[in-house]
Design a protein around this motif. Structure first.
Motif, PDB file in Angstrom:
ATOM      1  N   GLU A   4       0.832  -1.207   0.000  1.00 28.64           N
ATOM      2  CA  GLU A   4       0.000   0.000   0.000  1.00 28.64           C
ATOM      3  C   GLU A   4       0.868   1.260   0.000  1.00 28.64           C
ATOM      4  O   GLU A   4       0.620   2.200  -0.759  1.00 28.64           O
ATOM      5  CB  GLU A   4      -0.928   0.002   1.215  1.00 28.64           C
ATOM      6  CG  GLU A   4      -1.997  -1.070   1.187  1.00 28.64           C
ATOM      7  CD  GLU A   4      -1.470  -2.432   1.622  1.00 28.64           C
ATOM      8  OE1 GLU A   4      -0.311  -2.501   2.082  1.00 28.64           O
ATOM      9  OE2 GLU A   4      -2.208  -3.424   1.488  1.00 28.64           O
ATOM     10  N   VAL A   8       1.340   4.166  -2.965  1.00 33.00           N
ATOM     11  CA  VAL A   8       1.180   5.601  -2.732  1.00 33.00           C
ATOM     12  C   VAL A   8       2.443   6.354  -3.139  1.00 33.00           C
ATOM     13  O   VAL A   8       2.381   7.424  -3.751  1.00 33.00           O
ATOM     14  CB  VAL A   8       0.839   5.866  -1.260  1.00 33.00           C
ATOM     15  CG1 VAL A   8       0.901   7.355  -0.952  1.00 33.00           C
ATOM     16  CG2 VAL A   8      -0.556   5.330  -0.938  1.00 33.00           C
ATOM     17  N   GLN A 121     -14.447   9.934  -0.264  1.00 31.52           N
ATOM     18  CA  GLN A 121     -14.387   9.998  -1.715  1.00 31.52           C
ATOM     19  C   GLN A 121     -15.660  10.609  -2.295  1.00 31.52           C
ATOM     20  O   GLN A 121     -15.608  11.402  -3.235  1.00 31.52           O
ATOM     21  CB  GLN A 121     -14.148   8.597  -2.287  1.00 31.52           C
ATOM     22  CG  GLN A 121     -12.750   8.064  -2.003  1.00 31.52           C
ATOM     23  CD  GLN A 121     -12.552   6.664  -2.530  1.00 31.52           C
ATOM     24  OE1 GLN A 121     -13.409   5.809  -2.335  1.00 31.52           O
ATOM     25  NE2 GLN A 121     -11.436   6.421  -3.181  1.00 31.52           N
ATOM     26  N   VAL A 233      -6.927   4.313  -5.934  1.00 31.90           N
ATOM     27  CA  VAL A 233      -5.919   5.011  -5.131  1.00 31.90           C
ATOM     28  C   VAL A 233      -4.786   5.523  -6.022  1.00 31.90           C
ATOM     29  O   VAL A 233      -4.357   6.674  -5.926  1.00 31.90           O
ATOM     30  CB  VAL A 233      -5.368   4.094  -4.030  1.00 31.90           C
ATOM     31  CG1 VAL A 233      -4.180   4.740  -3.330  1.00 31.90           C
ATOM     32  CG2 VAL A 233      -6.462   3.779  -3.016  1.00 31.90           C
ATOM     33  N   ALA A 276      -8.436  10.726  -2.725  1.00 28.48           N
ATOM     34  CA  ALA A 276      -7.289   9.877  -2.433  1.00 28.48           C
ATOM     35  C   ALA A 276      -7.293   9.403  -0.989  1.00 28.48           C
ATOM     36  O   ALA A 276      -7.006   8.230  -0.694  1.00 28.48           O
ATOM     37  CB  ALA A 276      -6.000  10.628  -2.734  1.00 28.48           C
TER      38      ALA A 276
END
Length: 278
Positions: A4, A8, A121, A233, A276
């Motif tokens: 993850e 990012v 979101q 993402v 995000a």
């Protein structure tokens, strides 16, 4: 580093690379025809990705072909309309609108593929729509035309995010996507005779090549982010690129926006951050 966090990190680096590339291409678009710039940017990426694929010895996956072709078409449309938006209006205004539309489209596709978005979101969608409305308020043909081009650019980028996420490879799919875009732009530029008419190409070639390298870097980093984590993402964090474009336009070109436009741009950037963070 967890997958993850890796996703990012790649996505943020993609945003920086795309933002700087859009700024370089936007400056060039004020000197050269945007179709010619898009051709050279895509051709630069094609050469780079092909070289990297050969050096790495990456295996070619036939199943990646349709996705790469579609991504190349969508990316070509997005880049052309983004440069048209830059040519018609301000970079600091057009880039955030394209970013919000592209991120929103990718997030909606993510709903189908990966489940319903988080509340933040959904809030981001609402803030983004308000930001686009405020940014679209200025009157004048050039401004309206630039905003329409920015919206179409966002649709193209959103399509690219969605389609390129389906591939298994890394360099060859990117090279094939660039080959598709380069072929389309070469046909258009040749039909319009732009290479024969553009006498200022030599003076801006370095700037265009830089835009091509940065655009290719953003593409590669986005694909790495999407493969390491979730599509939505990766797409929405990569879509933070307008912040870097606007910052460069403000710092180097001294662009100024009206009060309504400024609020609209800021809300557009906040919307991307909300999407995000969700």
């Amino acid at each position: 580093m967890s997958p993850e966090l890796l996703a990012v990190s790649f996505a943020l680096l993609s945003a920086i690379s795309w933002g700087a590339g859009d700024f370089s291409g936007g400056v060039a678009a004020r000197r050269l025809n945007p179709y010619l710039i898009a051709l050279l940017v895509h051709a630069t990426g094609l050469l780079l990705f092909t070289l990297l694929a050969l050096l790495r010895g990456e295996a070619f996956q036939p199943s990646d072909i349709p996705w790469s072709l579609g991504a190349g078409l969508a990316g070509c449309v997005g880049l052309v309309f983004l440069y048209r938006a830059f040519e018609a209006g301000q970079m600091g205004l057009a880039a955030p609108i394209a970013g919000v539309v592209g991120a929103g489209l990718a997030a909606l596709v993510g709903v189908v593929l990966e489940g319903f978005p988080a509340p933040l979101q959904l809030l981001g969608f609402g803030v983004g729509l308000l930001g686009v409305w405020l940014a679209a308020r200025p009157e004048g043909g050039a401004a309206s035309r630039g905003l329409a081009y920015a919206f179409l650019a966002g649709l193209g980028f959103g399509g690219y995010f969605t389609l390129i996420n389906q591939v298994e490879g890394l360099f060859w799919p990117s090279a094939l996507a660039k080959l598709t875009a380069t072929t389309l732009m070469l046909g258009l530029v040749g039909r319009l005779g732009l290479l024969r008419r553009e006498a200022r190409l030599a003076t801006s070639l370095g700037l265009v090549v830089l835009a091509g390298l940065l655009d290719a870097g953003g593409n590669l980093l986005f694909l790495a982010a999407a493969q390491a984590g979730r599509l939505d993402v990766a797409a929405v964090i990569s879509s933070l690129y307008p912040a870097f474009t606007a910052l460069l336009a403000w710092g180097l070109l001294r662009e100024r926006l009206g009060r309504s436009q400024t609020v609209g741009v800021l809300l557009s950037l906040v919307a991307i951050a909300l999407i995000a963070s969700g």
